[in-house]
Design a protein around this motif. Structure first.
Motif, PDB file in Angstrom:
ATOM      1  N   ASN A   1       0.728  -1.281   0.039  1.00 35.31           N
ATOM      2  CA  ASN A   1       0.033   0.039   0.024  1.00 35.31           C
ATOM      3  C   ASN A   1       0.768   1.211   0.077  1.00 35.31           C
ATOM      4  O   ASN A   1       0.754   2.050   0.772  1.00 35.31           O
ATOM      5  CB  ASN A   1      -0.927   0.050   1.302  1.00 35.31           C
ATOM      6  N   PRO A   2       1.815   1.452  -0.938  1.00 42.07           N
ATOM      7  CA  PRO A   2       2.576   2.571  -0.922  1.00 42.07           C
ATOM      8  C   PRO A   2       1.725   3.932  -1.422  1.00 42.07           C
ATOM      9  O   PRO A   2       0.793   3.555  -2.030  1.00 42.07           O
ATOM     10  CB  PRO A   2       3.648   2.357  -2.016  1.00 42.07           C
ATOM     11  N   SER A   3       2.243   5.103  -0.975  1.00 43.03           N
ATOM     12  CA  SER A   3       1.713   6.271  -1.413  1.00 43.03           C
ATOM     13  C   SER A   3       2.657   6.652  -2.913  1.00 43.03           C
ATOM     14  O   SER A   3       3.681   6.386  -2.787  1.00 43.03           O
ATOM     15  CB  SER A   3       1.703   7.379  -0.438  1.00 43.03           C
ATOM     16  N   VAL A   4       1.707   7.542  -3.789  1.00 44.09           N
ATOM     17  CA  VAL A   4       2.666   7.922  -4.620  1.00 44.09           C
ATOM     18  C   VAL A   4       2.418   9.235  -5.214  1.00 44.09           C
ATOM     19  O   VAL A   4       1.322   9.898  -4.871  1.00 44.09           O
ATOM     20  CB  VAL A   4       2.265   7.157  -5.972  1.00 44.09           C
ATOM     21  N   VAL A   5       3.475  10.196  -5.154  1.00 48.55           N
ATOM     22  CA  VAL A   5       3.290  11.440  -5.816  1.00 48.55           C
ATOM     23  C   VAL A   5       3.704  11.255  -7.118  1.00 48.55           C
ATOM     24  O   VAL A   5       5.164  11.044  -7.469  1.00 48.55           O
ATOM     25  CB  VAL A   5       4.353  12.444  -4.773  1.00 48.55           C
ATOM     26  N   MET A   6       3.012  12.183  -7.964  1.00 48.08           N
ATOM     27  CA  MET A   6       3.365  12.103  -9.378  1.00 48.08           C
ATOM     28  C   MET A   6       3.029  13.229 -10.151  1.00 48.08           C
ATOM     29  O   MET A   6       1.974  14.075  -9.829  1.00 48.08           O
ATOM     30  CB  MET A   6       2.201  10.862 -10.179  1.00 48.08           C
ATOM     31  N   ALA A   7       4.098  13.664 -10.905  1.00 46.30           N
ATOM     32  CA  ALA A   7       3.902  15.027 -11.648  1.00 46.30           C
ATOM     33  C   ALA A   7       4.220  14.435 -13.119  1.00 46.30           C
ATOM     34  O   ALA A   7       4.914  13.729 -13.605  1.00 46.30           O
ATOM     35  CB  ALA A   7       4.956  16.049 -11.357  1.00 46.30           C
ATOM     36  N   VAL A   8       3.171  14.960 -13.952  1.00 46.91           N
ATOM     37  CA  VAL A   8       3.286  14.755 -15.557  1.00 46.91           C
ATOM     38  C   VAL A   8       3.265  16.050 -16.279  1.00 46.91           C
ATOM     39  O   VAL A   8       2.630  17.136 -16.006  1.00 46.91           O
ATOM     40  CB  VAL A   8       1.973  13.940 -15.545  1.00 46.91           C
ATOM     41  N   SER A   9       4.229  16.062 -17.287  1.00 48.44           N
ATOM     42  CA  SER A   9       4.515  17.086 -18.505  1.00 48.44           C
ATOM     43  C   SER A   9       4.399  16.293 -19.706  1.00 48.44           C
ATOM     44  O   SER A   9       4.916  15.322 -19.938  1.00 48.44           O
ATOM     45  CB  SER A   9       5.785  17.992 -17.866  1.00 48.44           C
ATOM     46  N   LEU A  10       3.791  17.202 -20.708  1.00 43.37           N
ATOM     47  CA  LEU A  10       3.525  16.817 -21.949  1.00 43.37           C
ATOM     48  C   LEU A  10       4.219  17.842 -22.767  1.00 43.37           C
ATOM     49  O   LEU A  10       4.257  18.848 -22.684  1.00 43.37           O
ATOM     50  CB  LEU A  10       2.326  16.681 -22.300  1.00 43.37           C
ATOM     51  N   SER A  11       4.766  17.106 -24.050  1.00 39.88           N
ATOM     52  CA  SER A  11       5.445  18.166 -25.197  1.00 39.88           C
ATOM     53  C   SER A  11       5.211  17.646 -26.639  1.00 39.88           C
ATOM     54  O   SER A  11       5.383  16.344 -26.504  1.00 39.88           O
ATOM     55  CB  SER A  11       6.740  18.278 -24.607  1.00 39.88           C
ATOM     56  N   GLU A  12       5.112  18.312 -27.289  1.00 47.34           N
ATOM     57  CA  GLU A  12       5.290  17.993 -28.634  1.00 47.34           C
ATOM     58  C   GLU A  12       6.676  17.898 -29.210  1.00 47.34           C
ATOM     59  O   GLU A  12       6.937  16.953 -30.461  1.00 47.34           O
ATOM     60  CB  GLU A  12       4.225  18.860 -29.636  1.00 47.34           C
TER      61      GLU A  12
ATOM     62  N   LYS B   1       6.747  13.285 -19.587  1.00 45.99           N
ATOM     63  CA  LYS B   1       7.810  13.335 -18.532  1.00 45.99           C
ATOM     64  C   LYS B   1       7.254  13.175 -17.384  1.00 45.99           C
ATOM     65  O   LYS B   1       5.917  13.653 -16.949  1.00 45.99           O
ATOM     66  CB  LYS B   1       8.301  14.766 -18.441  1.00 45.99           C
ATOM     67  N   LEU B   2       7.577  11.971 -16.626  1.00 48.10           N
ATOM     68  CA  LEU B   2       7.188  11.589 -15.480  1.00 48.10           C
ATOM     69  C   LEU B   2       8.102  12.031 -14.208  1.00 48.10           C
ATOM     70  O   LEU B   2       9.388  11.657 -14.677  1.00 48.10           O
ATOM     71  CB  LEU B   2       6.747  10.066 -15.253  1.00 48.10           C
ATOM     72  N   ASP B   3       7.530  12.290 -13.262  1.00 47.31           N
ATOM     73  CA  ASP B   3       8.278  12.913 -11.946  1.00 47.31           C
ATOM     74  C   ASP B   3       7.727  12.239 -10.628  1.00 47.31           C
ATOM     75  O   ASP B   3       6.730  12.645 -10.596  1.00 47.31           O
ATOM     76  CB  ASP B   3       8.882  14.277 -11.767  1.00 47.31           C
ATOM     77  N   PHE B   4       8.221  11.027 -10.005  1.00 47.22           N
ATOM     78  CA  PHE B   4       7.472  10.395  -9.123  1.00 47.22           C
ATOM     79  C   PHE B   4       8.371  10.103  -7.879  1.00 47.22           C
ATOM     80  O   PHE B   4       9.620   9.856  -8.068  1.00 47.22           O
ATOM     81  CB  PHE B   4       6.593   9.397  -9.895  1.00 47.22           C
ATOM     82  N   THR B   5       7.632  10.051  -6.913  1.00 47.61           N
ATOM     83  CA  THR B   5       8.129   9.446  -5.595  1.00 47.61           C
ATOM     84  C   THR B   5       7.233   8.386  -4.908  1.00 47.61           C
ATOM     85  O   THR B   5       5.988   8.868  -4.979  1.00 47.61           O
ATOM     86  CB  THR B   5       8.596  10.443  -4.499  1.00 47.61           C
ATOM     87  N   THR B   6       7.715   7.385  -4.366  1.00 47.72           N
ATOM     88  CA  THR B   6       6.658   6.388  -3.981  1.00 47.72           C
ATOM     89  C   THR B   6       7.285   6.519  -2.335  1.00 47.72           C
ATOM     90  O   THR B   6       8.360   6.685  -1.961  1.00 47.72           O
ATOM     91  CB  THR B   6       6.692   5.118  -4.600  1.00 47.72           C
ATOM     92  N   ASP B   7       6.602   5.816  -1.405  1.00 47.09           N
ATOM     93  CA  ASP B   7       6.687   5.851  -0.101  1.00 47.09           C
ATOM     94  C   ASP B   7       5.958   4.628   0.715  1.00 47.09           C
ATOM     95  O   ASP B   7       4.563   4.351   0.418  1.00 47.09           O
ATOM     96  CB  ASP B   7       6.247   7.239   0.673  1.00 47.09           C
ATOM     97  N   ILE B   8       6.739   3.734   1.298  1.00 39.95           N
ATOM     98  CA  ILE B   8       6.008   2.737   2.212  1.00 39.95           C
ATOM     99  C   ILE B   8       6.453   2.914   3.450  1.00 39.95           C
ATOM    100  O   ILE B   8       7.680   2.832   3.918  1.00 39.95           O
ATOM    101  CB  ILE B   8       6.418   1.170   1.675  1.00 39.95           C
TER     102      ILE B   8
ATOM    103  N   GLY C   1       9.283   2.544  -6.439  1.00 38.36           N
ATOM    104  CA  GLY C   1       9.242   3.045  -7.856  1.00 38.36           C
ATOM    105  C   GLY C   1       8.050   2.686  -8.180  1.00 38.36           C
ATOM    106  O   GLY C   1       7.057   2.069  -7.675  1.00 38.36           O
ATOM    107  N   ILE C   2       7.750   2.845  -9.827  1.00 36.39           N
ATOM    108  CA  ILE C   2       6.783   2.321 -10.353  1.00 36.39           C
ATOM    109  C   ILE C   2       6.935   0.995 -11.286  1.00 36.39           C
ATOM    110  O   ILE C   2       8.096   0.757 -11.798  1.00 36.39           O
ATOM    111  CB  ILE C   2       6.449   3.334 -11.323  1.00 36.39           C
ATOM    112  N   GLU C   3       6.069   0.216 -11.266  1.00 40.26           N
ATOM    113  CA  GLU C   3       6.295  -1.194 -11.870  1.00 40.26           C
ATOM    114  C   GLU C   3       5.708  -1.027 -13.349  1.00 40.26           C
ATOM    115  O   GLU C   3       6.149  -1.826 -14.193  1.00 40.26           O
ATOM    116  CB  GLU C   3       5.519  -2.309 -10.943  1.00 40.26           C
ATOM    117  N   THR C   4       4.245  -0.503 -13.295  1.00 35.53           N
ATOM    118  CA  THR C   4       3.729  -0.354 -14.563  1.00 35.53           C
ATOM    119  C   THR C   4       3.258   0.896 -14.965  1.00 35.53           C
ATOM    120  O   THR C   4       2.680   1.256 -14.042  1.00 35.53           O
ATOM    121  CB  THR C   4       2.771  -1.628 -14.328  1.00 35.53           C
ATOM    122  N   VAL C   5       3.529   1.162 -16.235  1.00 36.46           N
ATOM    123  CA  VAL C   5       2.757   2.336 -16.718  1.00 36.46           C
ATOM    124  C   VAL C   5       1.746   1.981 -17.868  1.00 36.46           C
ATOM    125  O   VAL C   5       2.314   1.407 -18.577  1.00 36.46           O
ATOM    126  CB  VAL C   5       3.897   3.559 -17.073  1.00 36.46           C
TER     127      VAL C   5
END
Length: 460
Positions: free
Chosen positions: A391-402, A437-444, A451-455
């Motif tokens: 049951n980790p928490s996830v902080v996620m930031a997403v940025s998009l670019s052409e 662009k993915l910027d993330f941290t997880t916390d148990i 980290g992230i296993e699947t996207v």
């Protein structure tokens, strides 16, 4: 990337045991001033200096005060016999208070305040008096209090029994603030709201829908009316150190401008109602605005109320792409197949590490840029964290670019909807992008970051 969480868990149990064995606590007790005498004192007031604040309202239907103090006295150590403690006004202390605090309060006239109960009793084996010092402002003197603020003081003047009055904590100061505002909608007459500019248009409800009230029951019925008055913007900014611009003319729709407070009542029977319509919200492009609503009022005999009050509607705006807390069912379009994702690349790690769930591979916490090889109308993403069963928490930031150079920051969140251990990051509408662009941290448990296993990526 693979990590063995069980090794970390073993370490954590050892650390926890060491912390428990090495911890101890004790409750030290100190006297009021570090004085060996058994001091009698008042506990600290609002600002930790035994200062209490009273409000006097001068209104067209009377003068009112909220001061009704009831304060016990305390002693450091229990007394051996019943001790009588007496308090009296001592406005000679005001000058010293002003010097010490850099203030210039005038002295409250002695006849404006009365101490209803001047003597209280400290019983044997008690740290607190069985009764309280009581004081109030004299109603008949309220109209004469015309300065913005006053200060008065009373102190312990006699102790009949055991103990000694504290020089510092044996004093109570009462600050009296006066005002002429009459009709309110809340405690500070400010109403705040936010408009979110999203890809599907501006969202957010901004306005007021609330009754008016007076501090005490109205002695005469009053009808109050609101109207926009932008002449108050400069004065508000000067007083509060802000720089709010005026809102565009006509942006606020006043649906119900008048309310009535009947004699004997404190609250209007209907609400002031004003709002910014959906078709006007797009005009608000600055980060903040202020809309002053001046209140005018008349008594039931037709006479006008002076300085009835002001409501300040403060509007915040922001560009928002992400729908906070949205579920996967709100994702637009469809999930891009993993067979197509396998042809994508990442600037740091193999794209294949985040394609399959359940194999304990993935990307460690950090920042990654995914190249989808062509522009797609991205509508959101889903994530499955490593060691999801913990049951980790996830902080996620997403940025998009052409083009990989100019980025649209869609926002950072720690409150994504969680369904079967999957986290959903949902956009209000599609955004054209080739790069993610993915910027993330997880916390148990506040200790482990994997980290992230699947996207999964969704597009329309």
């Amino acid at each position: 990337m693979k990590k063995n969480i069980f090794r970390y868990l073993a370490y954590s149990f050892v650390a926890a045991a060491a912390l428990t064995l090495g911890s101890c606590s004790s409750e030290d007790k100190y006297d009021v001033e570090g004085n060996p005498d058994n001091l009698i004192y008042f506990k600290a007031g609002e600002t930790n200096t035994n200062v209490y604040t009273a409000i006097v309202q001068h209104t067209p239907v009377g003068d009112y005060s909220n001061l009704n103090i009831k304060i016990p006295v305390f002693v450091q150590r229990t007394v051996s016999n019943n001790t009588m403690v007496t308090v009296a006004l001592d406005n000679t202390l005001v000058e010293g208070y002003n010097k010490q605090n850099g203030t210039d309060y005038p002295v409250l006239p002695d006849n404006a305040i009365e101490i209803l109960k001047t003597t209280v009793t400290l019983g044997t084996d008690a740290y607190t008096s069985t009764d309280s010092i009581e004081a109030r402002l004299v109603e008949a003197q309220l109209p004469s209090l015309t300065e913005p603020e006053y200060l008065t003081a009373f102190r312990i003047v006699d102790v009949n029994g055991s103990g000694k009055a504290s020089e510092d904590r044996g004093v109570i100061y009462v600050k009296v603030q006066t005002g002429t505002d009459f009709i309110h909608v809340n405690s500070n007459d400010e109403v705040k709201g936010t408009i979110n500019h999203t890809p599907i248009g501006p969202l957010g409800n901004v306005g007021i829908d609330m009754p008016a009230y007076v501090n005490q029951a109205a002695k005469v019925g009053v009808t109050a009316t609101i109207a926009v008055d932008n002449s108050l913007v400069l004065a508000y900014n000067a007083e509060h150190g802000t720089n709010y611009p005026e809102a565009p003319s006509g942006v606020l729709n006043i649906e119900n401008a008048s309310v009535t407070i009947a004699a004997g009542e404190t609250t209007s029977s209907t609400n002031f109602k004003a709002s910014i319509p959906d078709d006007k919200k797009a005009q608000l492009t600055n980060p903040q605005y202020i809309i002053p609503l001046r209140i005018s009022a008349k008594r039931t005999d037709g006479t006008t109320v002076d300085k009835a009050g002001v409501i300040y509607l403060i509007v915040n705006t922001q560009v928002v792409y992400m729908k906070e807390g949205a579920r996967s069912s709100e994702l637009l379009g469809s999930e891009i197949p993993t067979s197509e994702m396998s042809n994508w690349t990442s600037d740091k790690d193999e794209i294949g590490s985040i394609l399959n769930s359940g194999d304990w591979n993935g990307w460690e916490d950090g920042s990654y840029v995914i190249d989808m090889k062509e522009v797609k109308n991205v509508t959101g993403l889903r994530f499955y964290p490593l060691y999801a069963s913990y049951n980790p928490s996830v902080v996620m930031a997403v940025s998009l670019s052409e083009d990989g150079s100019n980025w649209t920051e869609c926002g950072e969140t720690s409150s994504m909807a969680r369904e079967s251990r999957w986290f959903s990051y949902v956009l209000y509408g599609p955004i054209p992008a080739r790069y993610i662009k993915l910027d993330f941290t997880t916390d148990i448990w506040g200790r482990y970051h994997f980290g992230i296993e699947t996207v999964r990526v969704y597009a329309q």
